[in-house]
Design an enzyme around this catalytic site. Structure first.
Site, PDB file in Angstrom:
ATOM      1  N   VAL A   4     -11.277   9.660  58.470  1.00  0.00           N
ATOM      2  CA  VAL A   4     -11.727   8.268  58.425  1.00  0.00           C
ATOM      3  C   VAL A   4     -12.983   8.214  57.561  1.00  0.00           C
ATOM      4  CG1 VAL A   4     -12.582   6.308  59.769  1.00  0.00           C
ATOM      5  CG2 VAL A   4     -10.789   7.789  60.712  1.00  0.00           C
ATOM      6  N   PHE A  34     -15.722   5.631  55.638  1.00  0.00           N
ATOM      7  CA  PHE A  34     -16.283   4.306  55.403  1.00  0.00           C
ATOM      8  C   PHE A  34     -16.980   4.284  54.047  1.00  0.00           C
ATOM      9  CE2 PHE A  34     -15.885   4.232  59.969  1.00  0.00           C
ATOM     10  CZ  PHE A  34     -15.656   2.898  60.291  1.00  0.00           C
ATOM     11  N   ASP A  35     -16.627   3.302  53.248  1.00  0.00           N
ATOM     12  CA  ASP A  35     -17.290   3.058  51.966  1.00  0.00           C
ATOM     13  C   ASP A  35     -18.237   1.879  52.176  1.00  0.00           C
ATOM     14  OD1 ASP A  35     -18.080   2.284  49.437  1.00  0.00           O
ATOM     15  OD2 ASP A  35     -16.064   1.963  48.657  1.00  0.00           O
ATOM     16  N   GLY A  95     -23.639  -2.021  42.141  1.00  0.00           N
ATOM     17  CA  GLY A  95     -25.009  -1.595  41.871  1.00  0.00           C
ATOM     18  C   GLY A  95     -25.138  -0.485  40.850  1.00  0.00           C
ATOM     19  N   VAL A 121     -22.890   2.407  37.933  1.00  0.00           N
ATOM     20  CA  VAL A 121     -21.671   2.787  37.217  1.00  0.00           C
ATOM     21  C   VAL A 121     -21.706   4.302  37.057  1.00  0.00           C
ATOM     22  CG1 VAL A 121     -22.722   2.391  34.933  1.00  0.00           C
ATOM     23  CG2 VAL A 121     -20.230   2.439  35.172  1.00  0.00           C
ATOM     24  N   GLU A 137     -20.591  10.335  44.360  1.00  0.00           N
ATOM     25  CA  GLU A 137     -19.679   9.205  44.230  1.00  0.00           C
ATOM     26  C   GLU A 137     -18.781   9.375  43.003  1.00  0.00           C
ATOM     27  OE1 GLU A 137     -19.846   4.288  43.958  1.00  0.00           O
ATOM     28  OE2 GLU A 137     -21.703   5.457  44.161  1.00  0.00           O
ATOM     29  N   VAL A 197     -13.004   9.307  34.104  1.00  0.00           N
ATOM     30  CA  VAL A 197     -13.123   8.142  34.983  1.00  0.00           C
ATOM     31  C   VAL A 197     -14.452   7.438  34.745  1.00  0.00           C
ATOM     32  CG1 VAL A 197     -13.299   7.382  37.385  1.00  0.00           C
ATOM     33  CG2 VAL A 197     -11.644   9.153  36.761  1.00  0.00           C
TER      34      VAL A 197
END
Length: 467
Positions: free
Chosen positions: A59, A61-62, A212, A214, A181, A206
């Site tokens: 599980v 969460f972002d 907020g 990049v 990230e 990518v």
């Protein structure tokens, strides 16, 4: 032979047959199809639940700048995705993001409870104690001032320990670094495409445009990785070394804080310093709020202009900043040296959303092949349109985005071409989801995080780890 002896002999034979049948039935229950669903105590033939389960859930969460999202994944021992119901993931989202609760950390934590309840509901109860749960906060929390970020993280951690039956480790709640990230997003997309384990030249690059920040990530050769510039203490390295499906990768990753789409609007408006800005549509006179700060957003009497707006965006990106290396992106940042891992770009998040608003991709598609010049063409139309007419030209633009559609399109085109050096005519893939097996999966960093979390569990293939 007496009758008593025959009776005793018959009884012994019958007991032996019953014992053998019982042992056979017991063996079948242990090794047959129903084995993994049976619960055992620690004294039950020395079998434990850890030894019987050949699948696991994660599980993630972002906690982003624009909202919070939860992803639930189910894997087999080879780290292939398995179905949860009809889909290959559970994906639920809510708004606003945690950073909107800077003054109320407990309320921030409570905003995740409905997502947590939905996640726990799809996981078998007996697997809860061994299902890792992680909360990764991104640029929105990175930019909060003072101790607001830490107080929110602590409140979320306390909530999980109190409310959740999942496996909550000490590092379960954190602010992801920009490089984490970017690396997770690269892993996600290349995993879904089936590229992991292949030569780095077979992987895709990518660019992930959040609210907020990049991120840019792509695999490079060991030789190019050795040429990476040294960075000062406290600054993230340009190179992340990862082991994925039996192969070592050298990943160039850089995250640009304040250059996600929503943050970039503020950076562009800062250039005009409260005066008129050529990126704002004619007829708009107001303020843009980001991170609790208001920025004057007023169109000049002549209206917005593509060329003038692009000059402002170039200044905001610091494209002409001193470059201490052979090649740079923008702001004097080393670009990784290029190479085969950069030949094929997958561009995620806000790029697709803005292209949808501008009308040159189908909003029902999971991904689309476009060129940077498509953003330029749409920008030239948007920047020559007045505020009152915008909806008739671009009917899919959200009301809150209308004054900024010229700015957004110019920014995305300039970021790709002048910022990251992509040829205006090069085909790139705008991606929201990727088909994996026969289902669509969100092309988002939490899958990469989930793969790392599951890789550390006993009995599961170590598909991924950072070196």
């Amino acid at each position: 032979m007496s009758m008593d002896f025959l009776i005793i002999l018959f009884s012994l034979l019958l007991w032996t047959l019953v014992a053998t049948a019982t042992a056979t039935a017991s063996s079948f229950s242990l090794h047959g199809k129903g084995f993994k669903h049976r619960k055992f105590s620690s004294s039950d033939n020395n079998y434990s639940i850890e030894e019987t389960i050949n699948e696991s859930y994660a599980v993630i969460f972002d906690a982003g700048s624009t909202g919070s999202r939860v992803h639930v994944y189910r894997f087999n021992q080879q780290l292939d995705l398995l179905r949860i119901g009809h889909d290959l993931e559970l994906f639920v989202k809510t708004k606003p993001g945690l950073s909107a609760y800077a003054e109320n950390p407990e309320e921030a934590a409570e905003s995740l409870v409905p997502l947590l309840e939905e996640a726990e509901a799809v996981i078998p109860q007996e697997l809860h104690p061994r299902t890792p749960v992680k909360v990764g906060a991104t640029a929105g929390l990175r930019q909060l001032e003072g101790d607001a970020s830490n107080r929110i993280l602590q409140a979320v951690s306390d909530m999980l320990k109190k409310r959740s039956t999942l496996k909550v480790e000490g590092d379960a709640v954190s602010v992801l670094s920009g490089n984490q990230e970017g690396a997770y997003q690269w892993v996600t997309i290349n995993y879904l495409l089936g590229n992991l384990g292949k030569h780095y030249s077979k992987t895709v690059a990518v660019v992930d445009l959040g609210g907020g920040s990049v991120q840019m990530a792509y695999a490079i050769s060991e030789e190019d990785a050795a040429k990476a510039p040294q960075v000062p203490d406290g600054v993230e390295s340009y190179i992340t070394e990862m082991f994925l499906r039996g192969k070592k990768y050298y990943l160039y990753v850089h995250s640009y804080l304040r250059y996600g789409l929503l943050a970039a609007r503020a950076e562009v408006l800062k250039v005009s310093r409260d005066s008129e800005n050529p990126c704002i549509l004619s007829g708009f006179d107001g303020y843009y709020t980001y991170g609790g700060v208001q920025y004057k957003a007023t169109a000049p009497p002549s209206g917005s202009s593509f060329s003038k707006c692009q000059n402002v965006v170039l200044e905001a990106l610091h494209v002409n900043a001193t470059c201490s290396y052979k090649d740079c992106t923008f702001g004097g940042i080393w670009n990784g040296g290029g190479g085969a891992g950069e030949n094929n770009f997958f561009v995620a998040s806000f790029f697709f959303e803005v292209a949808d608003e501008a009308g040159f991709v189908d909003p029902n598609d999971a991904n689309a092949i476009v060129r940077p010049v498509d953003f330029e063409d749409a920008a030239k139309v948007a920047c020559s349109t007045e505020l009152k007419d915008l909806k008739s030209v671009f009917p899919r633009v959200k009301d809150g985005d209308v004054p900024y559609i010229c700015l957004d399109l110019v920014y995305q085109y300039t970021l790709l071409v002048d910022g990251f050096g992509i040829d205006p005519q090069q085909e790139i893939t705008l991606v929201r989801q990727i088909q994996y097996q026969d289902s669509l999966v969100e092309a988002a960093w939490p899958l990469g995080s989930a793969i790392e979390a599951i890789s550390s569990l006993p009995k599961f293939e170590k598909l991924m780890y950072f070196l």
